[in-house]
Design a protein around this motif. Structure first.
Motif, PDB file in Angstrom:
ATOM      1  N   VAL A   1       4.939  22.236  -4.094  1.00 46.38           N
ATOM      2  CA  VAL A   1       6.005  21.321  -3.704  1.00 46.38           C
ATOM      3  C   VAL A   1       5.430  19.914  -3.763  1.00 46.38           C
ATOM      4  CG1 VAL A   1       7.586  20.604  -1.886  1.00 46.38           C
ATOM      5  CG2 VAL A   1       7.114  23.040  -2.257  1.00 46.38           C
ATOM      6  N   ILE A   2       5.844  19.148  -4.734  1.00 44.42           N
ATOM      7  CA  ILE A   2       5.271  17.834  -4.941  1.00 44.42           C
ATOM      8  C   ILE A   2       5.880  16.835  -3.978  1.00 44.42           C
ATOM      9  CG2 ILE A   2       6.917  17.188  -6.757  1.00 44.42           C
ATOM     10  CD1 ILE A   2       4.502  15.890  -8.201  1.00 44.42           C
ATOM     11  N   LYS A   3       5.021  16.013  -3.368  1.00 46.61           N
ATOM     12  CA  LYS A   3       5.481  15.052  -2.370  1.00 46.61           C
ATOM     13  C   LYS A   3       5.091  13.618  -2.708  1.00 46.61           C
ATOM     14  CE  LYS A   3       5.258  18.402   1.427  1.00 46.61           C
ATOM     15  NZ  LYS A   3       4.662  18.724   2.752  1.00 46.61           N
ATOM     16  N   THR A   4       4.236  13.426  -3.697  1.00 45.81           N
ATOM     17  CA  THR A   4       3.763  12.083  -4.020  1.00 45.81           C
ATOM     18  C   THR A   4       4.225  11.690  -5.425  1.00 45.81           C
ATOM     19  OG1 THR A   4       1.662  12.850  -4.980  1.00 45.81           O
ATOM     20  CG2 THR A   4       1.726  12.473  -2.584  1.00 45.81           C
ATOM     21  N   ALA A   5       3.811  10.502  -5.831  1.00 52.37           N
ATOM     22  CA  ALA A   5       4.155  10.001  -7.167  1.00 52.37           C
ATOM     23  C   ALA A   5       2.880   9.777  -7.982  1.00 52.37           C
ATOM     24  CB  ALA A   5       4.952   8.701  -7.057  1.00 52.37           C
TER      25      ALA A   5
ATOM     26  N   ILE B   1       0.820  -1.205   0.000  1.00 48.83           N
ATOM     27  CA  ILE B   1       0.000   0.000   0.000  1.00 48.83           C
ATOM     28  C   ILE B   1       0.854   1.255   0.000  1.00 48.83           C
ATOM     29  CG2 ILE B   1      -0.195   0.252   2.506  1.00 48.83           C
ATOM     30  CD1 ILE B   1      -3.133   0.978   2.051  1.00 48.83           C
ATOM     31  N   GLY B   2       2.130   1.114   0.281  1.00 50.09           N
ATOM     32  CA  GLY B   2       2.994   2.287   0.258  1.00 50.09           C
ATOM     33  C   GLY B   2       3.237   2.824   1.653  1.00 50.09           C
ATOM     34  N   ASP B   3       4.110   3.823   1.738  1.00 50.30           N
ATOM     35  CA  ASP B   3       4.438   4.340   3.060  1.00 50.30           C
ATOM     36  C   ASP B   3       3.243   5.077   3.658  1.00 50.30           C
ATOM     37  OD1 ASP B   3       5.015   7.522   2.786  1.00 50.30           O
ATOM     38  OD2 ASP B   3       5.476   6.469   0.930  1.00 50.30           O
ATOM     39  N   ALA B   4       3.185   5.086   4.987  1.00 51.66           N
ATOM     40  CA  ALA B   4       2.030   5.615   5.701  1.00 51.66           C
ATOM     41  C   ALA B   4       1.812   7.094   5.442  1.00 51.66           C
ATOM     42  CB  ALA B   4       2.185   5.355   7.201  1.00 51.66           C
ATOM     43  N   SER B   5       2.888   7.875   5.326  1.00 52.55           N
ATOM     44  CA  SER B   5       2.736   9.317   5.142  1.00 52.55           C
ATOM     45  C   SER B   5       2.089   9.636   3.798  1.00 52.55           C
ATOM     46  CB  SER B   5       4.089  10.018   5.256  1.00 52.55           C
ATOM     47  OG  SER B   5       4.994   9.541   4.272  1.00 52.55           O
ATOM     48  N   THR B   6       2.503   8.925   2.744  1.00 51.26           N
ATOM     49  CA  THR B   6       1.900   9.142   1.429  1.00 51.26           C
ATOM     50  C   THR B   6       0.447   8.703   1.426  1.00 51.26           C
ATOM     51  OG1 THR B   6       4.039   8.836   0.347  1.00 51.26           O
ATOM     52  CG2 THR B   6       2.085   8.643  -1.035  1.00 51.26           C
ATOM     53  N   HIS B   7       0.171   7.566   2.040  1.00 52.15           N
ATOM     54  CA  HIS B   7      -1.210   7.087   2.128  1.00 52.15           C
ATOM     55  C   HIS B   7      -2.090   8.113   2.838  1.00 52.15           C
ATOM     56  CE1 HIS B   7      -4.523   4.308   2.303  1.00 52.15           C
ATOM     57  NE2 HIS B   7      -4.593   4.440   3.620  1.00 52.15           N
ATOM     58  N   THR B   8      -1.554   8.741   3.875  1.00 54.34           N
ATOM     59  CA  THR B   8      -2.299   9.755   4.611  1.00 54.34           C
ATOM     60  C   THR B   8      -2.601  10.966   3.731  1.00 54.34           C
ATOM     61  OG1 THR B   8      -1.334   9.078   6.721  1.00 54.34           O
ATOM     62  CG2 THR B   8      -2.243  11.305   6.607  1.00 54.34           C
ATOM     63  N   ILE B   9      -1.629  11.367   2.911  1.00 50.94           N
ATOM     64  CA  ILE B   9      -1.848  12.492   1.995  1.00 50.94           C
ATOM     65  C   ILE B   9      -2.992  12.180   1.042  1.00 50.94           C
ATOM     66  CG2 ILE B   9      -0.862  13.780   0.055  1.00 50.94           C
ATOM     67  CD1 ILE B   9       1.856  13.537   1.448  1.00 50.94           C
ATOM     68  N   TYR B  10      -2.944  10.986   0.435  1.00 50.76           N
ATOM     69  CA  TYR B  10      -4.000  10.604  -0.510  1.00 50.76           C
ATOM     70  C   TYR B  10      -5.360  10.505   0.186  1.00 50.76           C
ATOM     71  CZ  TYR B  10      -0.495   9.433  -4.088  1.00 50.76           C
ATOM     72  OH  TYR B  10       0.506   9.475  -5.014  1.00 50.76           O
TER      73      TYR B  10
ATOM     74  N   LEU C   1      -6.946  11.408  -9.585  1.00 49.81           N
ATOM     75  CA  LEU C   1      -5.536  11.050  -9.593  1.00 49.81           C
ATOM     76  C   LEU C   1      -5.371   9.562  -9.340  1.00 49.81           C
ATOM     77  CD1 LEU C   1      -4.257  13.794  -7.095  1.00 49.81           C
ATOM     78  CD2 LEU C   1      -4.638  14.063  -9.552  1.00 49.81           C
ATOM     79  N   ALA C   2      -4.359   8.976 -10.002  1.00 50.99           N
ATOM     80  CA  ALA C   2      -3.919   7.630  -9.675  1.00 50.99           C
ATOM     81  C   ALA C   2      -2.856   7.739  -8.601  1.00 50.99           C
ATOM     82  CB  ALA C   2      -3.364   6.930 -10.913  1.00 50.99           C
ATOM     83  N   GLN C   3      -2.990   6.962  -7.556  1.00 46.40           N
ATOM     84  CA  GLN C   3      -2.108   7.056  -6.400  1.00 46.40           C
ATOM     85  C   GLN C   3      -0.823   6.259  -6.630  1.00 46.40           C
ATOM     86  OE1 GLN C   3      -5.573   7.509  -2.940  1.00 46.40           O
ATOM     87  NE2 GLN C   3      -4.597   5.515  -3.255  1.00 46.40           N
ATOM     88  N   GLY C   4       0.300   6.967  -6.688  1.00 40.22           N
ATOM     89  CA  GLY C   4       1.594   6.325  -6.836  1.00 40.22           C
ATOM     90  C   GLY C   4       2.365   6.363  -5.534  1.00 40.22           C
ATOM     91  N   TYR C   5       3.159   5.306  -5.292  1.00 42.63           N
ATOM     92  CA  TYR C   5       3.914   5.190  -4.052  1.00 42.63           C
ATOM     93  C   TYR C   5       5.394   4.954  -4.329  1.00 42.63           C
ATOM     94  CZ  TYR C   5      -0.550   4.797  -1.632  1.00 42.63           C
ATOM     95  OH  TYR C   5      -1.806   5.045  -1.139  1.00 42.63           O
ATOM     96  N   ASP C   6       6.215   5.745  -3.672  1.00 41.81           N
ATOM     97  CA  ASP C   6       7.670   5.646  -3.740  1.00 41.81           C
ATOM     98  C   ASP C   6       8.140   4.831  -2.546  1.00 41.81           C
ATOM     99  OD1 ASP C   6      10.432   6.172  -4.031  1.00 41.81           O
ATOM    100  OD2 ASP C   6      10.247   8.107  -3.006  1.00 41.81           O
ATOM    101  N   ASN C   7       7.946   3.515  -2.616  1.00 42.50           N
ATOM    102  CA  ASN C   7       8.162   2.671  -1.442  1.00 42.50           C
ATOM    103  C   ASN C   7       9.617   2.640  -0.976  1.00 42.50           C
ATOM    104  OD1 ASN C   7       5.425   1.842  -1.234  1.00 42.50           O
ATOM    105  ND2 ASN C   7       5.740   0.475  -2.968  1.00 42.50           N
TER     106      ASN C   7
END
Length: 232
Positions: A168-172, A4-13, A134-140
């Motif tokens: 400032v982009i933080k996700t993928a 599912i990806g890192d927790a911080s990115t998941h929280t953003i989405y 948006l499609a949710q991308g994760y930089d695992n």
């Protein structure tokens, strides 16, 4: 199934989804008035990645399904879908980079990518903002985040760039749909994205990057490749 990806990115989405779905259902769509404006002169320079063919095919399936719900919105074609690594020069109406400046952007990008090794981006689920889907991308592995920081540091030494002024982009993430008009079927759109919140779109092995001149939307015909880079 991908992680599912890192927790911080998941929280953003998740925050985007909660705020966006609420806005859509309340009729607070963020319609972009510039999408169909032929006089839009905003241009900039961006380093981007492309999802692989398998992931793109899944994205285009999503686009077809979204078109069935909201056919009059703005959709990204398969050759327009991308992941932004960094907005080197944020899009603006005064953009007019010289040949020397463009060469500088190439050189700095190349130097940062020299030590970058291939990495994976996983795509899992859709999210819905007030402005689009948006499609949710994760930089695992954290490789994309590390590359961004290296590029920011290198480019910020140059007064001629406007790194991340757009945001400032933080996700993928990859944008698949933007709103060019008020939504006709808000409940149906929210239900569709909700149904796709956990869809596994696969994993892309990043082996190349592109430095491009682009308009705000990376529309086909408005993107000029400055240099392609192999990531080994």
């Amino acid at each position: 199934m991908t992680d599912i990806g890192d927790a911080s990115t998941h929280t953003i989405y998740q925050r985007i989804w909660e705020k966006g779905s609420r806005s859509i259902l309340n009729g607070e769509t963020d319609v972009d008035p510039m999408i169909d404006n032929p006089d839009d002169r905003r241009r900039g320079v961006t380093l981007i990645l492309r999802p692989d063919a398998s992931t793109l095919a899944q994205f285009q399936s999503v686009v077809r399904e979204l078109k069935a719900i909201e056919p009059d919105q703005y959709f990204y074609a398969h050759n327009e879908v991308h992941i932004t690594v960094l907005s080197v020069v944020s899009c603006n109406v005064d953009y007019d980079a010289s040949a020397a400046e463009l060469q500088h952007y190439r050189d700095v990008t190349r130097s940062c990518l020299t030590d970058t090794q291939r990495f994976d981006l996983s795509f899992r689920g859709l999210t819905l903002s007030a402005g689009g889907v948006l499609a949710q991308g994760y930089d695992n592995s954290g490789a994309l985040g590390a590359l961004r920081e290296q590029l920011r540091s290198a480019f910020q030494e140059s007064a001629s760039t406007s790194v991340d002024q757009r945001y400032v982009i933080k996700t993928a993430h990859s944008t698949l749909m933007r709103f060019r008009k008020p939504i006709d079927k808000p409940e149906a759109l929210v239900d569709y994205v909700k149904h796709r919140r956990s869809t596994d779109f696969g994993t892309t092995r990043v082996t190349a990057a592109e430095l491009v001149e682009n308009d705000w939307y990376h529309a086909d015909g408005q993107v000029q490749l400055l240099e392609g880079f192999s990531i080994s």
